[in-house]
Motif scaffolding. Structure first.
Motif, mmCIF file in Angstrom:
data_model
loop_
_atom_site.group_PDB
_atom_site.id
_atom_site.type_symbol
_atom_site.label_atom_id
_atom_site.label_comp_id
_atom_site.label_asym_id
_atom_site.label_seq_id
_atom_site.Cartn_x
_atom_site.Cartn_y
_atom_site.Cartn_z
ATOM 1 N N LYS A 196 1.121 -0.700 0.013
ATOM 2 C CA LYS A 196 0.098 0.271 -0.261
ATOM 3 C C LYS A 196 0.729 1.413 0.561
ATOM 4 N N CYS A 245 5.357 5.715 -2.658
ATOM 5 C CA CYS A 245 4.525 6.320 -2.969
ATOM 6 C C CYS A 245 3.158 5.723 -2.241
ATOM 7 N N ALA A 263 0.444 2.981 -3.366
ATOM 8 C CA ALA A 263 -0.120 2.118 -4.508
ATOM 9 C C ALA A 263 -1.938 2.802 -5.417
ATOM 10 N N GLY A 264 -1.396 2.840 -6.611
ATOM 11 C CA GLY A 264 -2.645 3.098 -6.793
ATOM 12 C C GLY A 264 -2.494 5.674 -7.018
ATOM 13 N N SER A 265 -1.241 5.655 -6.722
ATOM 14 C CA SER A 265 -1.901 6.954 -7.050
ATOM 15 C C SER A 265 -0.305 7.295 -7.303
ATOM 16 N N ALA A 325 4.006 6.506 -8.346
ATOM 17 C CA ALA A 325 5.096 6.826 -7.585
ATOM 18 C C ALA A 325 6.443 7.279 -7.900
ATOM 19 N N ILE A 378 6.633 -2.130 -3.699
ATOM 20 C CA ILE A 378 6.113 -1.464 -3.917
ATOM 21 C C ILE A 378 5.801 -0.478 -5.297
ATOM 22 N N ARG A 419 6.406 -2.630 -8.190
ATOM 23 C CA ARG A 419 4.729 -2.704 -8.850
ATOM 24 C C ARG A 419 4.010 -1.409 -9.498
ATOM 25 N N GLU A 420 4.430 -0.885 -8.887
ATOM 26 C CA GLU A 420 3.551 0.349 -9.005
ATOM 27 C C GLU A 420 3.691 0.852 -10.443
#
Ligand code: IPD
Ligand code: CA
Ligand code: CA
Length: 276
Positions: free
Chosen positions: A117, A132, A134-136, A138, A222, A225-226
């Motif tokens: 996350k 980062c 996650a989803g926003s 990096a 993380i 993956r971002e």
């Protein structure tokens, strides 16, 4: 936790890490108290412990029901990824910290029910802060990192320690000499969190290692993956964030090429022993 909670956490952790960074910088002008752990080059200093204690106390103060896996013993004993789990390395690259006074980082990865996350990796002396939610997206400091591009092995810079291309007890060295021979060049920085952040920011194209602990790679995975990268164990199987592991990390195509090569070598009887 909802998105706003993660934004609050990001602000808090950024403040703690920057403050810890100031303390680490200052500590380098006085003599360090250094002890060896498992080997002559496995070091721990008074600052590893002091910074971990500081970070763990902050996490426990604001998030008393969260769990922590950390290197120097201030965290919890964990056997499940349920709930919110922090993976904390107070100084990643202690050998660099002691011998070079640079190329070390504070690394914090936060997972919720096993899902990455939030990630924070701070290169203290370089003042580069990789982070980062996650989803926003990096970021390196304020700059948003671009999605990873496809790179062929022949054009790639591969980050790997030369430990793995001389006789060693974890991997048949010629599994990797072929990769080293074919790629564009190799690099090794001695701080796994930064090396993963360098993959995420495109400074190197892939990172290979046979032996990392959850606090070394928690944040880096993380970040990778971002930006659309892939990280697995050396044989291509998924990483269990509670365990020591080998890691191959990179953009999708290059990761595939390296893992396929390793799998092919394994099928031809080359050995690859995972960490215990
Ligand atoms: C070490 C560094 C190093 C990696 C080792 C780690 P530490 O962490 O990340 O690059 O090769 O496996 O243990 O001990 O300096 O926190
Ligand atoms: Ca480490
Ligand atoms: Ca450490």
């Amino acid at each position: 936790m909802n998105h706003d909670d993660w934004l609050v956490l990001e602000k808090q952790v950024t403040g703690w890490i920057k403050e810890a960074g100031v303390r680490l910088k200052k500590s380098l002008s006085a003599p360090l108290n250094i002890r060896t752990k498992s080997a002559h080059n496995d070091l721990v200093t008074n600052m590893d412990k002091a910074i971990e204690k500081y970070l763990v106390e902050k996490i426990k103060e604001f998030y008393p029901d969260h769990k922590i896996i950390s290197e120097e013993g201030f965290g919890d004993k964990i056997d499940s990824t349920a709930g919110v789990l922090w993976l904390v390395d107070p100084i990643d690259g202690t050998l660099n910290f002691v011998m070079q006074k640079r190329f070390f980082a504070i690394s914090i990865g936060v997972y919720e029910n096993g899902q990455g996350k939030a990630a924070f990796i701070y290169d203290v002396m370089g003042d580069e802060f990789f982070h980062c939610i996650a989803g926003s997206g990096a970021y390196r400091n304020e700059e948003k990192l671009a999605p990873l591009k496809d790179v062929r092995l022949e054009d790639a810079l591969i980050d790997l320690s030369m430990t793995w291309v001389k006789p060693n007890k974890r991997v048949d060295q010629d599994v990797l000499t072929d990769i080293v021979r074919r790629c564009s060049g190799t690099r090794a920085y001695g701080a796994a969190s930064l090396e993963l952040a360098y993959v995420a920011s495109g400074l190197v194209d892939a990172y290979f290692t046979m032996r990392l602990s959850p606090w070394d790679y928690g944040a880096g995975l993380i970040l990778i993956r971002e930006v659309g990268g892939i990280a697995t164990r050396a044989d291509g199987s998924p990483i269990d964030i509670l365990r020591r592991t080998s890691i191959v990390a990179g953009g999708e195509a290059l990761h595939h090429e390296i893992v396929a090569h390793i799998q092919d070598q394994m099928a031809h009887g080359k050995f690859l022993r995972e960490p215990l």
